[in-house]
Design an enzyme around this catalytic site. Structure first.
Site, PDB file in Angstrom:
ATOM      1  N   SER A 159      30.169  38.531  -1.426  1.00 43.27           N
ATOM      2  CA  SER A 159      30.436  38.098  -2.808  1.00 43.27           C
ATOM      3  C   SER A 159      31.788  37.403  -2.867  1.00 43.27           C
ATOM      4  O   SER A 159      32.602  37.509  -1.926  1.00 43.27           O
ATOM      5  CB  SER A 159      30.457  39.298  -3.750  1.00 43.27           C
ATOM      6  OG  SER A 159      31.703  39.939  -3.663  1.00 43.27           O
ATOM      7  N   TYR A 172      34.788  47.485  -3.680  1.00 41.59           N
ATOM      8  CA  TYR A 172      33.709  46.500  -3.556  1.00 41.59           C
ATOM      9  C   TYR A 172      34.142  45.311  -2.688  1.00 41.59           C
ATOM     10  O   TYR A 172      33.401  44.871  -1.807  1.00 41.59           O
ATOM     11  CB  TYR A 172      33.336  46.040  -4.968  1.00 41.59           C
ATOM     12  CG  TYR A 172      32.224  45.042  -5.079  1.00 41.59           C
ATOM     13  CD1 TYR A 172      30.899  45.427  -4.900  1.00 41.59           C
ATOM     14  CD2 TYR A 172      32.485  43.709  -5.406  1.00 41.59           C
ATOM     15  CE1 TYR A 172      29.869  44.507  -5.034  1.00 41.59           C
ATOM     16  CE2 TYR A 172      31.464  42.780  -5.555  1.00 41.59           C
ATOM     17  CZ  TYR A 172      30.156  43.192  -5.364  1.00 41.59           C
ATOM     18  OH  TYR A 172      29.144  42.278  -5.495  1.00 41.59           O
ATOM     19  N   LYS A 176      32.466  44.118   0.743  1.00 40.27           N
ATOM     20  CA  LYS A 176      31.825  42.798   0.806  1.00 40.27           C
ATOM     21  C   LYS A 176      32.500  41.884   1.832  1.00 40.27           C
ATOM     22  O   LYS A 176      31.837  41.064   2.478  1.00 40.27           O
ATOM     23  CB  LYS A 176      31.840  42.157  -0.585  1.00 40.27           C
ATOM     24  CG  LYS A 176      30.885  42.821  -1.591  1.00 40.27           C
ATOM     25  CD  LYS A 176      29.449  42.793  -1.091  1.00 40.27           C
ATOM     26  CE  LYS A 176      28.443  43.004  -2.201  1.00 40.27           C
ATOM     27  NZ  LYS A 176      27.069  43.167  -1.666  1.00 40.27           N
TER      28      LYS A 176
HETATM   29  N1  LIG Z   1      25.155  39.453  -9.700  1.00 41.20           N
HETATM   30  C1  LIG Z   1      26.045  38.705  -9.058  1.00 41.20           C
HETATM   31  O1  LIG Z   1      26.561  37.712  -9.565  1.00 41.20           O
HETATM   32  C2  LIG Z   1      26.448  39.069  -7.658  1.00 41.20           C
HETATM   33  C3  LIG Z   1      27.477  38.331  -7.055  1.00 41.20           C
HETATM   34  C4  LIG Z   1      27.817  38.612  -5.728  1.00 41.20           C
HETATM   35  C5  LIG Z   1      27.127  39.579  -5.032  1.00 41.20           C
HETATM   36  N2  LIG Z   1      26.144  40.304  -5.663  1.00 41.20           N
HETATM   37  C6  LIG Z   1      25.459  41.317  -4.870  1.00 41.20           C
HETATM   38  O2  LIG Z   1      24.064  41.105  -4.970  1.00 41.20           O
HETATM   39  C7  LIG Z   1      23.378  42.345  -4.800  1.00 41.20           C
HETATM   40  C8  LIG Z   1      22.420  42.577  -5.961  1.00 41.20           C
HETATM   41  O3  LIG Z   1      23.177  42.665  -7.148  1.00 41.20           O
HETATM   42  P1  LIG Z   1      22.530  42.553  -8.601  1.00 41.20           P
HETATM   43  O4  LIG Z   1      23.517  41.819  -9.410  1.00 41.20           O
HETATM   44  O5  LIG Z   1      21.137  42.053  -8.508  1.00 41.20           O
HETATM   45  O6  LIG Z   1      22.574  44.108  -9.049  1.00 41.20           O
HETATM   46  P2  LIG Z   1      21.466  45.057  -9.720  1.00 41.20           P
HETATM   47  O7  LIG Z   1      22.232  46.251 -10.162  1.00 41.20           O
HETATM   48  O8  LIG Z   1      20.672  44.297 -10.733  1.00 41.20           O
HETATM   49  O9  LIG Z   1      20.488  45.432  -8.514  1.00 41.20           O
HETATM   50  C9  LIG Z   1      20.895  46.247  -7.450  1.00 41.20           C
HETATM   51  C10 LIG Z   1      19.716  47.120  -7.043  1.00 41.20           C
HETATM   52  O10 LIG Z   1      20.122  47.911  -5.899  1.00 41.20           O
HETATM   53  C11 LIG Z   1      19.514  49.201  -6.037  1.00 41.20           C
HETATM   54  N3  LIG Z   1      20.264  50.196  -5.249  1.00 41.20           N
HETATM   55  C12 LIG Z   1      21.494  50.684  -5.511  1.00 41.20           C
HETATM   56  N4  LIG Z   1      21.831  51.605  -4.605  1.00 41.20           N
HETATM   57  C13 LIG Z   1      20.795  51.681  -3.716  1.00 41.20           C
HETATM   58  C14 LIG Z   1      20.570  52.432  -2.525  1.00 41.20           C
HETATM   59  N5  LIG Z   1      21.467  53.316  -2.086  1.00 41.20           N
HETATM   60  N6  LIG Z   1      19.427  52.235  -1.863  1.00 41.20           N
HETATM   61  C15 LIG Z   1      18.487  51.362  -2.299  1.00 41.20           C
HETATM   62  N7  LIG Z   1      18.645  50.623  -3.432  1.00 41.20           N
HETATM   63  C16 LIG Z   1      19.790  50.785  -4.127  1.00 41.20           C
HETATM   64  C17 LIG Z   1      19.565  49.490  -7.530  1.00 41.20           C
HETATM   65  O11 LIG Z   1      18.638  50.485  -7.907  1.00 41.20           O
HETATM   66  C18 LIG Z   1      19.284  48.111  -8.129  1.00 41.20           C
HETATM   67  O12 LIG Z   1      17.905  47.948  -8.434  1.00 41.20           O
HETATM   68  C19 LIG Z   1      24.477  43.411  -4.680  1.00 41.20           C
HETATM   69  O13 LIG Z   1      24.738  43.663  -3.326  1.00 41.20           O
HETATM   70  C20 LIG Z   1      25.663  42.747  -5.328  1.00 41.20           C
HETATM   71  O14 LIG Z   1      26.882  43.280  -4.879  1.00 41.20           O
HETATM   72  C21 LIG Z   1      25.794  40.076  -6.950  1.00 41.20           C
END
Ligand SMILES: NC(=O)c1ccc[n+]([C@@H]2O[C@H](COP(=O)([O-])OP(=O)(O)OC[C@H]3O[C@@H](n4cnc5c(N)ncnc54)[C@H](O)[C@@H]3O)[C@@H](O)[C@H]2O)c1
Length: 299
Positions: A159, A172, A176
């Site tokens: 990220s 975080y 990351k």
């Molecule tokens: N949203 C953004 O802009 C953004 C930016 C950079 C990185 N990310 C990364 O993208 C990924 C997805 O993020 P998102 O925004 O879709 O979040 P989100 O919260 O919508 O989805 C994350 C999912 O991971 C699942 N989860 C959490 N812990 C878990 C575990 N121990 N085992 C299995 N599943 C588990 C949750 O139940 C959830 O459904 C993450 O790694 C996040 O750090 C997101």
């Protein structure tokens, strides 16, 4: 013929947000998808869902006429990730790619962060990605040693916080940043076995992004923060075609995918030949290196 016909992919955190979008895109390209999701809250706490987020995504994929199964193992369960790889191979005959996406946040400034919040966030992002990647790579290595042509693909989710830092997210960003480094190392270790490892840095209006104050631009016809914007890149990275690219970090923002350059070693300050650096010369030497004014000239 689609890009992922016949390929089997595990997506962690596939029940919501970016993971759900990746699962749907992978299935649309012909992949069989194992939708892993623990169904926890944004802070990683248990939540009751019936059906579970993973089951809901499986139903969406099946409605498209594609194949998917749900899995509720936590990515932090080291042996559980070994079992997930074994179950996938047993059920579908093989495994081609793992998309490490699961995660949650527990934001706090470093001085107020608890040990538990640090450990939990590092565990889900960093250890969780290592666990599945390790067991998938062990499977691919064994197949390659048996003479099989392997086209294994590892996708890691880093990220902006991990690449550039973000105040309030020390746990975080440390995890990351580790994933970007992990992509480089797995790429080096697994090249000989036909496996690539790359990291993506997405930007998407999920519940996670909303937590730091960004939401989708609902007025626009086309949503630059749609989680599905990152998914074509994930699908491509899972394909056979992507085999030439490994150890890379790709940032996806709206409809642009950008190459992120890693740490670079640039100009230096060198002590006089034949001796080591001395403390006394570093003040001026480093000012020269960083283009800062020498002391006494406004520095
Ligand atoms: N949203 C953004 O802009 C953004 C930016 C950079 C990185 N990310 C990364 O993208 C990924 C997805 O993020 P998102 O925004 O879709 O979040 P989100 O919260 O919508 O989805 C994350 C999912 O991971 C699942 N989860 C959490 N812990 C878990 C575990 N121990 N085992 C299995 N599943 C588990 C949750 O139940 C959830 O459904 C993450 O790694 C996040 O750090 C997101």
């Amino acid at each position: 013929m689609s890009a992922l016909d016949g390929r089997v992919v595990i997506v962690t955190g596939g029940g919501r947000g970016l993971g759900r979008a990746h699962c749907l895109a992978l299935a649309a390209q012909g992949a069989t998808v194992v939708v892993n999701d623990l169904g926890v809250s944004l802070q990683g706490h248990p939540e009751a869902h019936q059906p579970s987020p993973a089951d809901q995504v499986v139903a969406e994929i099946e409605a498209l006429g594609a194949t998917a199964v749900a899995d509720g193992t936590s990515v932090t369960d080291w042996d559980g990730m070994a079992d997930l790889v074994a179950r996938t191979v047993e059920r579908f005959g093989t495994l081609h790619a793992v998309v490490n996406n699961a995660g949650f946040i527990r934001d706090a400034m470093l001085v107020t962060m608890t040990e538990d919040d640090f450990d939990a966030v590092v565990a889900v992002h960093l250890k969780g990605s290592v666990a599945l990647t390790k067991h998938a790579c062990a499977f691919w290595r064994q197949r390659a040693k048996a003479g099989e042509r392997v086209t294994g693909r590892v996708v890691l989710t880093t990220s902006g916080a991990g690449l550039f830092g973000h105040a309030g997210q020390a746990n975080y960003s440390a995890a990351k940043g580790g994933l970007a480094a992990l992509a480089a190392t797995v790429a080096l270790e697994m090249q000989r076995y036909g496996v690539t490892a790359n990291a993506i840095s997405p930007v998407a209006a999920t519940r996670m992004l909303a937590a730091i104050g960004r939401t989708a631009d609902r007025a626009a016809d086309w949503d630059p923060l749609d989680p599905a914007n990152a998914s074509p890149v994930v699908a491509w990275l899972c394909s056979e075609e992507s085999g030439w690219l490994s150890g890379a970090v790709l940032r996806i923002d709206g409809n642009t995918v950008r190459r992120v350059r890693g740490w670079t070693v640039e100009d230096g300050y060198t002590a006089k030949a034949g001796r080591a650096l001395e403390v006394g010369e570093l003040g001026l030497g480093l000012r020269q290196l960083y283009g800062a004014a020498p002391v006494g000239l406004g520095g």
